[in-house]
Design a protein around this motif. Structure first.
Motif, PDB file in Angstrom:
ATOM      1  N   ILE A 107      42.547 -24.426  12.659  1.00 23.43           N
ATOM      2  CA  ILE A 107      42.461 -24.220  14.099  1.00 23.43           C
ATOM      3  C   ILE A 107      41.009 -24.266  14.572  1.00 23.43           C
ATOM      4  O   ILE A 107      40.684 -24.851  15.603  1.00 23.43           O
ATOM      5  N   PHE A 108      40.120 -23.636  13.817  1.00 27.62           N
ATOM      6  CA  PHE A 108      38.709 -23.550  14.187  1.00 27.62           C
ATOM      7  C   PHE A 108      37.873 -24.488  13.325  1.00 27.62           C
ATOM      8  O   PHE A 108      38.280 -24.851  12.223  1.00 27.62           O
ATOM      9  N   GLU A 109      36.718 -24.856  13.829  1.00 29.21           N
ATOM     10  CA  GLU A 109      35.779 -25.637  13.036  1.00 29.21           C
ATOM     11  C   GLU A 109      35.397 -24.804  11.809  1.00 29.21           C
ATOM     12  O   GLU A 109      34.741 -23.765  11.929  1.00 29.21           O
ATOM     13  N   PRO A 110      35.825 -25.230  10.617  1.00 28.27           N
ATOM     14  CA  PRO A 110      35.675 -24.388   9.417  1.00 28.27           C
ATOM     15  C   PRO A 110      34.232 -24.090   9.043  1.00 28.27           C
ATOM     16  O   PRO A 110      33.955 -23.083   8.390  1.00 28.27           O
ATOM     17  N   ASN A 111      33.285 -24.955   9.430  1.00 28.79           N
ATOM     18  CA  ASN A 111      31.884 -24.711   9.101  1.00 28.79           C
ATOM     19  C   ASN A 111      31.193 -23.821  10.131  1.00 28.79           C
ATOM     20  O   ASN A 111      30.021 -23.463   9.952  1.00 28.79           O
ATOM     21  N   PHE A 112      31.888 -23.490  11.188  1.00 30.82           N
ATOM     22  CA  PHE A 112      31.276 -22.710  12.262  1.00 30.82           C
ATOM     23  C   PHE A 112      31.890 -21.320  12.396  1.00 30.82           C
ATOM     24  O   PHE A 112      31.180 -20.325  12.508  1.00 30.82           O
ATOM     25  N   ILE A 113      33.232 -21.245  12.363  1.00 26.44           N
ATOM     26  CA  ILE A 113      33.921 -19.977  12.566  1.00 26.44           C
ATOM     27  C   ILE A 113      34.769 -19.639  11.340  1.00 26.44           C
ATOM     28  O   ILE A 113      35.525 -20.468  10.845  1.00 26.44           O
ATOM     29  N   ALA A 114      34.631 -18.405  10.875  1.00 24.20           N
ATOM     30  CA  ALA A 114      35.450 -17.892   9.774  1.00 24.20           C
ATOM     31  C   ALA A 114      36.392 -16.833  10.328  1.00 24.20           C
ATOM     32  O   ALA A 114      35.994 -16.004  11.143  1.00 24.20           O
ATOM     33  N   ILE A 115      37.644 -16.880   9.895  1.00 19.84           N
ATOM     34  CA  ILE A 115      38.633 -15.889  10.322  1.00 19.84           C
ATOM     35  C   ILE A 115      38.783 -14.861   9.202  1.00 19.84           C
ATOM     36  O   ILE A 115      39.214 -15.186   8.100  1.00 19.84           O
ATOM     37  N   SER A 116      38.414 -13.627   9.505  1.00 20.47           N
ATOM     38  CA  SER A 116      38.446 -12.573   8.497  1.00 20.47           C
ATOM     39  C   SER A 116      39.784 -11.841   8.452  1.00 20.47           C
ATOM     40  O   SER A 116      40.127 -11.247   7.429  1.00 20.47           O
ATOM     41  N   HIS A 117      40.534 -11.894   9.559  1.00 23.54           N
ATOM     42  CA  HIS A 117      41.822 -11.194   9.580  1.00 23.54           C
ATOM     43  C   HIS A 117      42.749 -11.834  10.606  1.00 23.54           C
ATOM     44  O   HIS A 117      42.342 -12.151  11.715  1.00 23.54           O
ATOM     45  N   PHE A 118      43.990 -12.038  10.184  1.00 23.81           N
ATOM     46  CA  PHE A 118      45.037 -12.555  11.075  1.00 23.81           C
ATOM     47  C   PHE A 118      46.333 -11.891  10.653  1.00 23.81           C
ATOM     48  O   PHE A 118      46.726 -11.957   9.497  1.00 23.81           O
ATOM     49  N   GLU A 119      46.980 -11.245  11.600  1.00 20.88           N
ATOM     50  CA  GLU A 119      48.221 -10.538  11.265  1.00 20.88           C
ATOM     51  C   GLU A 119      49.166 -10.537  12.463  1.00 20.88           C
ATOM     52  O   GLU A 119      48.757 -10.249  13.587  1.00 20.88           O
ATOM     53  N   VAL A 120      50.411 -10.872  12.186  1.00 16.87           N
ATOM     54  CA  VAL A 120      51.454 -10.888  13.207  1.00 16.87           C
ATOM     55  C   VAL A 120      52.539  -9.910  12.788  1.00 16.87           C
ATOM     56  O   VAL A 120      52.919  -9.847  11.614  1.00 16.87           O
ATOM     57  N   THR A 121      53.036  -9.127  13.734  1.00 19.03           N
ATOM     58  CA  THR A 121      54.157  -8.232  13.468  1.00 19.03           C
ATOM     59  C   THR A 121      55.208  -8.430  14.554  1.00 19.03           C
ATOM     60  O   THR A 121      54.888  -8.799  15.687  1.00 19.03           O
ATOM     61  N   GLY A 122      56.447  -8.211  14.194  1.00 16.25           N
ATOM     62  CA  GLY A 122      57.540  -8.371  15.151  1.00 16.25           C
ATOM     63  C   GLY A 122      58.578  -7.275  14.970  1.00 16.25           C
ATOM     64  O   GLY A 122      58.924  -6.911  13.843  1.00 16.25           O
ATOM     65  N   THR A 123      59.066  -6.755  16.081  1.00 16.21           N
ATOM     66  CA  THR A 123      60.087  -5.710  16.057  1.00 16.21           C
ATOM     67  C   THR A 123      61.277  -6.152  16.887  1.00 16.21           C
ATOM     68  O   THR A 123      61.119  -6.570  18.045  1.00 16.21           O
TER      69      THR A 123
END
Length: 209
Positions: free
Chosen positions: A153-169
């Motif tokens: 999704i993001f330019e891998p050399n520019f932005i790092a994603i440290s956490h991604f979490e989805v929850t559903g109820t």
């Protein structure tokens, strides 16, 4: 009036040295302030870019999830293969899948969009996998455990994603329920890990199977 040579006072070497030292101190303070101000402006600009990137992605994911399961004029809902819900969320919340009928062009031969979002914690990347199917096959032919053709999704050399979490109820009766979805995305700049940002969303998905 006559001025005697003994009354004429010039600038001594010590005074000259002191004046130069004071000038250097003032100049050094000005340069330090300018560099600090410039660094602050650059970091602020980088933070705004990061926040905008996360906000745009969060808006995209939320808009997609809100219309997930929609099957247009057919009056039915779509769900991923093996899932009992419109939105499939993996047990650790790092993967989410859904499908929806794209009605922007009635002439499309394959109007059903199948989408999978996957978080790669090792590479610190958030990836999206998309495929299209016909009305006959639908979303149930796409397994959430067999996603391919993924891109970052993001330019891998520019932005790092440290956490991604989805929850559903589930909200409602078990045989026909909506889902209350929440997700969080946290990221930082690859070149400067101290520049960080996060975004959180919570909303209801009403296209339940």
């Amino acid at each position: 009036m006559t001025t005697w040579p003994s009354q004429i006072r010039g600038i001594t070497l010590i005074e000259l040295v002191v004046a130069m030292a004071l000038s250097l101190l003032v100049l050094s303070a000005v340069v330090t302030f300018y560099i600090s101000l410039q660094r602050h402006v650059i970091e602020r600009s980088q933070l705004l870019i990061l926040q905008q990137a996360l906000s745009t992605t969060a808006r995209r994911l939320q808009n997609d999830l809100i219309r997930s399961g929609a099957f247009g004029q057919y009056g039915a809902t779509l769900s991923p293969k093996g899932s009992t819900r419109t939105v499939y969320i993996s047990s650790e919340g790092a993967s989410v899948q859904y499908a929806y009928w794209d009605d922007r062009d009635p002439g499309l031969a394959k109007p059903i969009e199948n989408v999978v979002w996957q978080f790669d914690s090792d590479a610190q990347k958030l990836k999206i996998c998309r495929s299209v199917t016909s009305l006959v096959s639908g979303a149930k032919d796409i397994s959430f455990s067999n996603a391919s053709g993924c891109t970052s999704i993001f330019e891998p050399n520019f932005i790092a994603i440290s956490h991604f979490e989805v929850t559903g109820t589930a909200v409602g009766a078990s045989y026909h329920s909506n889902q209350f979805i929440t997700f969080v995305i946290q990221g930082h700049l690859r070149a400067k890990a101290s520049v960080t940002a996060s975004i959180y969303r919570s909303f209801m998905v009403r296209n339940a199977p």
